[in-house]
Design a protein around this motif. Structure first.
Motif, short mmCIF file in Angstrom:
data_model
loop_
_atom_site.label_atom_id
_atom_site.label_comp_id
_atom_site.label_asym_id
_atom_site.label_seq_id
_atom_site.Cartn_x
_atom_site.Cartn_y
_atom_site.Cartn_z
N THR A 299 0.81 -1.22 0.00
CA THR A 299 0.00 0.00 0.00
C THR A 299 0.84 1.27 0.00
OG1 THR A 299 -0.14 0.03 2.43
CG2 THR A 299 -1.88 -1.13 1.24
N LEU A 300 2.14 1.16 0.02
CA LEU A 300 3.00 2.34 0.03
C LEU A 300 3.16 2.91 -1.39
CD1 LEU A 300 5.79 1.12 2.46
CD2 LEU A 300 4.07 2.87 2.92
N PRO A 301 3.43 4.20 -1.52
CA PRO A 301 3.65 4.77 -2.85
C PRO A 301 4.94 4.25 -3.46
CG PRO A 301 4.14 6.38 -1.15
CD PRO A 301 3.51 5.21 -0.45
N PRO A 302 5.04 4.25 -4.79
CA PRO A 302 6.29 3.83 -5.44
C PRO A 302 7.48 4.62 -4.91
CG PRO A 302 4.54 4.10 -7.06
CD PRO A 302 4.00 4.62 -5.76
N PRO B 189 0.34 -3.69 -11.77
CA PRO B 189 0.41 -2.83 -12.97
C PRO B 189 0.95 -1.44 -12.68
CG PRO B 189 -1.70 -3.97 -12.85
CD PRO B 189 -1.00 -4.24 -11.55
N THR B 190 0.77 -0.96 -11.45
CA THR B 190 1.21 0.38 -11.09
C THR B 190 2.66 0.42 -10.57
OG1 THR B 190 0.28 0.02 -8.88
CG2 THR B 190 -1.12 1.12 -10.51
N ALA B 191 3.33 -0.72 -10.56
CA ALA B 191 4.67 -0.79 -9.96
C ALA B 191 5.72 -0.14 -10.86
CB ALA B 191 5.05 -2.25 -9.72
N SER B 192 6.84 0.20 -10.26
CA SER B 192 7.95 0.77 -11.02
C SER B 192 8.64 -0.32 -11.84
CB SER B 192 8.96 1.41 -10.06
OG SER B 192 9.46 0.46 -9.14
N ALA B 193 9.49 0.09 -12.76
CA ALA B 193 10.11 -0.84 -13.70
C ALA B 193 11.03 -1.85 -13.04
CB ALA B 193 10.88 -0.06 -14.77
N ASP B 194 11.53 -1.55 -11.85
CA ASP B 194 12.45 -2.47 -11.20
C ASP B 194 11.75 -3.42 -10.22
OD1 ASP B 194 11.83 -0.53 -9.39
OD2 ASP B 194 13.90 -0.06 -8.82
N PRO C 66 7.99 -3.90 -2.64
CA PRO C 66 7.27 -2.83 -3.34
C PRO C 66 6.67 -3.30 -4.66
CG PRO C 66 9.65 -2.48 -3.42
CD PRO C 66 9.42 -3.58 -2.45
N GLY C 67 5.47 -2.81 -4.94
CA GLY C 67 4.82 -3.09 -6.22
C GLY C 67 4.41 -4.53 -6.42
N THR C 68 4.07 -5.23 -5.31
CA THR C 68 3.81 -6.67 -5.38
C THR C 68 2.37 -7.02 -5.05
OG1 THR C 68 6.09 -7.25 -4.80
CG2 THR C 68 4.42 -8.90 -4.34
N LEU C 69 1.82 -7.99 -5.79
CA LEU C 69 0.59 -8.68 -5.43
C LEU C 69 0.99 -10.09 -5.06
CD1 LEU C 69 -2.51 -8.80 -5.22
CD2 LEU C 69 -2.54 -9.57 -7.60
N ALA C 70 0.74 -10.48 -3.81
CA ALA C 70 1.22 -11.78 -3.31
C ALA C 70 0.05 -12.63 -2.81
CB ALA C 70 2.21 -11.56 -2.18
N HIS C 71 0.27 -13.95 -2.82
CA HIS C 71 -0.68 -14.90 -2.24
C HIS C 71 0.10 -15.86 -1.34
CE1 HIS C 71 -3.03 -13.46 -5.69
NE2 HIS C 71 -4.10 -13.84 -5.02
N PHE C 72 -0.54 -16.24 -0.21
CA PHE C 72 0.07 -17.16 0.73
C PHE C 72 -0.94 -18.22 1.15
CE2 PHE C 72 2.14 -13.06 1.28
CZ PHE C 72 3.50 -13.38 1.35
N ALA C 73 -0.48 -19.45 1.35
CA ALA C 73 -1.35 -20.54 1.80
C ALA C 73 -0.48 -21.67 2.36
CB ALA C 73 -2.21 -21.06 0.65
#
Length: 218
Positions: free
Chosen positions: A51-54, A84-89, A204-211
């Motif tokens: 949730t933090l800004p780039p 999709p909103t993440a920085s290039a790195d 940063p810039g991550t969508l993650a799943h855990f199980a």
């Protein structure tokens, strides 16, 4: 009583019948992330996103769980992909924190899934990473001890990866996708041998799943 049953299921690596993954129901503290129930590849999971800004200088993005841990094994399945909103790195950073003292002090191991099948071999070599907070982010470790705390394993963004961390005293071994041999060996954990709790870490810039969290204390 319900919390005790869920904790017992996590320690045994078992799902509670007719319920979502027990991980979803554990008490948790969110640190610069949002978390919600989700499905990935037909599996119940906890979805976590940054949730933090780039370019934020804040390093700690984590779901902190009330699960004590000093020595033993931690297993879980995780998947990471770039928002999709993440920085290039951004690389879909997703990982596991252990021996955590809140969000202020913790060891962690994480994946860079989008590096694994890159054409650049140097990027491939940076697929797996150990680090510690505070004081030992990846930049410091890579500069002072090149290649020592990073390694390679095959994976794909947004697909499940099984991780097993074997922690004993000042060392840790990290196994990927049920491999008998570890893909990364760390013989000098940077924060010593104290105890703490377990966390689900994202970058940063991550969508993650855990199980599928399983803890085997020693």
């Amino acid at each position: 009583m319900k919390k005790m049953l869920l904790l017992a299921a996590l320690l045994a690596g078992q799902a509670v019948a007719n319920t979502p993954d027990p991980l979803l129901q554990l008490p948790r503290t969110l640190i610069n992330v949002r978390a919600e129930p989700a499905m990935l590849e037909g599996r119940s999971a906890l979805r976590v996103s940054d949730t933090l800004p780039p370019r934020s200088p804040e390093n700690t993005r984590m779901v902190l769980l009330e699960l004590p841990f000093t020595d033993g094994e931690i297993e879980l399945d995780m998947a990471g992909e770039v928002l999709p909103t993440a920085s290039a790195d951004a690389r879909g950073f997703v990982g596991l924190a252990f021996r955590a003292a809140g969000g202020e002090r913790y060891e962690y191991f994480y994946l860079r899934p989008s590096n694994a099948r890159a054409d650049d071999q140097v990027r491939r070599n940076h697929t797996l990473q150990y680090a510690a907070h505070p004081g030992y982010p990846w930049e410091v470790l890579r500069k002072q001890w090149p290649e020592r705390y990073e390694s390679y394993a095959d994976m794909q963004p947004g697909r499940w990866v099984h991780v097993r961390a074997v922690v004993q005293g000042g060392s840790a071994r990290f196994h990927i996708n049920h491999a008998e041999q570890p893909s990364l060996v760390v013989g000098d954990l940077k924060l010593g041998q104290g105890g703490g709790t377990v966390g689900l870490w994202v970058g940063p810039g991550t969508l993650a799943h855990f199980a599928g969290l399983k803890i085997t204390p020693r």
